[in-house]
Design a protein around this motif. Structure first.
Motif, PDB file in Angstrom:
ATOM      1  N   VAL A 152     -10.660  -4.102   0.270  1.00 48.88           N
ATOM      2  CA  VAL A 152      -9.846  -3.484  -0.770  1.00 48.88           C
ATOM      3  C   VAL A 152     -10.310  -3.996  -2.139  1.00 48.88           C
ATOM      4  O   VAL A 152     -10.711  -5.164  -2.269  1.00 48.88           O
TER       5      VAL A 152
ATOM      6  N   THR B 220       0.797  -1.229   0.000  1.00 54.43           N
ATOM      7  CA  THR B 220       0.000   0.000   0.000  1.00 54.43           C
ATOM      8  C   THR B 220       0.828   1.277   0.000  1.00 54.43           C
ATOM      9  O   THR B 220       0.297   2.352  -0.298  1.00 54.43           O
TER      10      THR B 220
ATOM     11  N   ARG C  17      -5.097   1.513  -6.009  1.00 48.48           N
ATOM     12  CA  ARG C  17      -4.125   2.603  -5.828  1.00 48.48           C
ATOM     13  C   ARG C  17      -4.826   3.869  -5.356  1.00 48.48           C
ATOM     14  O   ARG C  17      -4.286   4.624  -4.536  1.00 48.48           O
TER      15      ARG C  17
ATOM     16  N   PHE D 272      -5.637   3.462  -1.578  1.00 48.97           N
ATOM     17  CA  PHE D 272      -4.428   3.558  -0.753  1.00 48.97           C
ATOM     18  C   PHE D 272      -3.898   4.992  -0.725  1.00 48.97           C
ATOM     19  O   PHE D 272      -3.424   5.462   0.319  1.00 48.97           O
TER      20      PHE D 272
END
Length: 444
Positions: free
Chosen positions: A347, A205, A367, A370
């Motif tokens: 996630v 992450t 992405r 995170f």
């Protein structure tokens, strides 16, 4: 001439010119104190009442001092008991310090990222009933919990245990080191414990993990029981022999044993997938947070102590959290956190290309998530829409005006006009992910 005392007495009392010893009194000096009780000393007089009041005040002060000393002693004993419940993982801290140079930096002072690990270890009190102790442990559930710097929001991002990730070289319990490997996420905890899990998450992450906690089955059960159970809503009855769980449909209050079976069951609930199990865990944790919030547990010492006792039992943390002072510093201010701002989500993931029984991240959605957590920026969550539901019927591919933002997990976050944060219409609008909040009600 000296007059004897026996001659000095008159019918009116003692001659004021003569002392009680028969000695002449000097002129100008006060006379003797009259014999017998003075006017202020009679049983019904104010003098006796004053003395009684003074005695009562002295005794009350002494009693209060004893009570305060007892309370202070009891308070110190309770504090020490809670402190002693927590185990500090010094080995993990040393391993992380060894790799400090490769770890992500702290970007937002005050924001906190905590890795919560639910261990399926069968060792320890009460855990052996869930299977044979093989001497190893795996991460049954792992959550990256982000607390905003202003403590006005919290996001719990679940990491699938079957997610394919890069696990770095890690120190094993016997002191040897493993080799870097691309494998399932829960391999990290089984290989190198908390430190290996932290380093794997940071590599995945690029988020600095400030603290970590490990809780086992028994600690989870104690916490639920300390809250007098947690209410969930079941759309269908449950009869799972493996989980030892038999529950009716509707609203049900689960005790610790039932709650553990509910969050761990796979075969008889939903589609049997780990994804569905994580969604159930998120709903349960949302209900638990709501219970704590609605009962003012954090503000009531009588209610708070048994919860803290349960929460700290069977708890292993980094040294920075291995005390009540450390835990208080972490959660200080969360009492005012609105339940609608406590987010739960998985996630963004999808089945792994080479093995449908494994998961992989969906990009760029992962992405994006995170990056938002890393920079302490807000996100929004909306309930997931199962495949085949009326809300999803007739939809087209994402990005073609179909009113959804897909995250590759077989479900979508439906964009609802007029709901802030339901889609990205500008730089100030938080992105939306499938998930729930602690305010969500599964019965609605």
């Amino acid at each position: 001439m000296v007059v004897g005392a026996r001659h000095a007495r008159t019918s009116q009392g003692v001659d004021p010119a003569v002392t009680t010893r028969g000695t002449p009194r000097r002129p100008g000096t006060a006379g003797p104190r009259a014999l017998g009780p003075t006017p202020g000393a009679f049983a019904a007089g104010p003098g006796l009442a004053r003395r009684r009041r003074r005695r009562w005040v002295r005794r009350a002060a002494l009693g209060l001092a004893v009570l305060m000393a007892g309370a202070a002693g009891a308070g110190w004993a309770a504090y020490e008991k809670l402190n002693s419940n927590i185990t500090a993982d010094d080995d993990a801290a040393s391993e992380l310090a060894r790799h400090e140079k490769e770890r992500p930096p702290v970007l937002v002072p005050g924001a906190q990222n905590i890795l919560l690990i639910g261990s399926d270890s069968r060792s320890g009190d009460g855990n052996g009933r869930y299977g044979r102790d093989s001497g190893t442990q795996r991460s049954d559930t792992t959550i990256l919990l982000h607390l905003a710097a202003d403590r006005r929001s919290a996001t719990a991002a679940f990491l699938p245990r079957d997610l394919m990730v890069e696990v770095p070289d890690c120190r094993r319990p016997d002191g040897s080191r493993s080799l870097p490997v691309f494998t399932m996420f829960n391999h990290a905890f089984a290989t190198g414990g908390s430190a290996c899990s932290v380093r794997t998450v940071e590599k995945l992450t690029d988020i600095r993990v400030d603290h970590y906690m490990v809780v086992d089955f028994n600690g989870f059960k104690k916490l639920v029981d300390a809250l007098d159970g947690v209410q969930v809503c079941l759309k269908e009855p449950i009869d799972d022999k493996d989980a030892k769980l038999k529950l009716p449909a509707g609203k049900v209050t689960l005790d610790g044993e039932q709650a553990l079976g509910y969050v761990r069951a796979r075969k008889s609930l939903g589609d049997g997938s780990d994804t569905e199990r994580m969604e159930r865990q998120q709903r349960f944790l949302g209900a638990l947070v709501s219970k704590v919030h609605s009962n003012d547990v954090l503000l009531n010492p009588v209610k708070l102590y048994p919860v803290l006792d349960a929460a700290t039992s069977s708890l292993t943390t980094d040294p920075g959290l291995a005390s009540l002072r450390g835990l208080y510093g972490l959660v200080h201010g969360l009492g005012d956190l609105p339940t609608k701002r406590v987010h739960f989500l998985t996630v963004p993931r999808t089945p792994y290309s080479y093995n449908a029984n494994r998961d992989q991240l969906v990009e760029p959605a992962a992405r994006k998530l995170f990056a938002r957590l890393r920079m302490d920026q807000p996100i929004e969550v909306v309930p997931e829409v199962p495949d085949g539901s009326p809300s999803k019927a007739g939809s087209t591919a994402p990005g073609r005006g179909n009113g959804e933002e897909s995250h590759g997990n077989g479900k979508s976050a439906v964009v609802r006009p007029g709901i802030p944060g339901a889609h990205e219409s500008g730089p100030r609008t938080p992105p939306t992910f499938p998930g729930n909040t602690a305010r969500s009600d599964a019965c609605r």
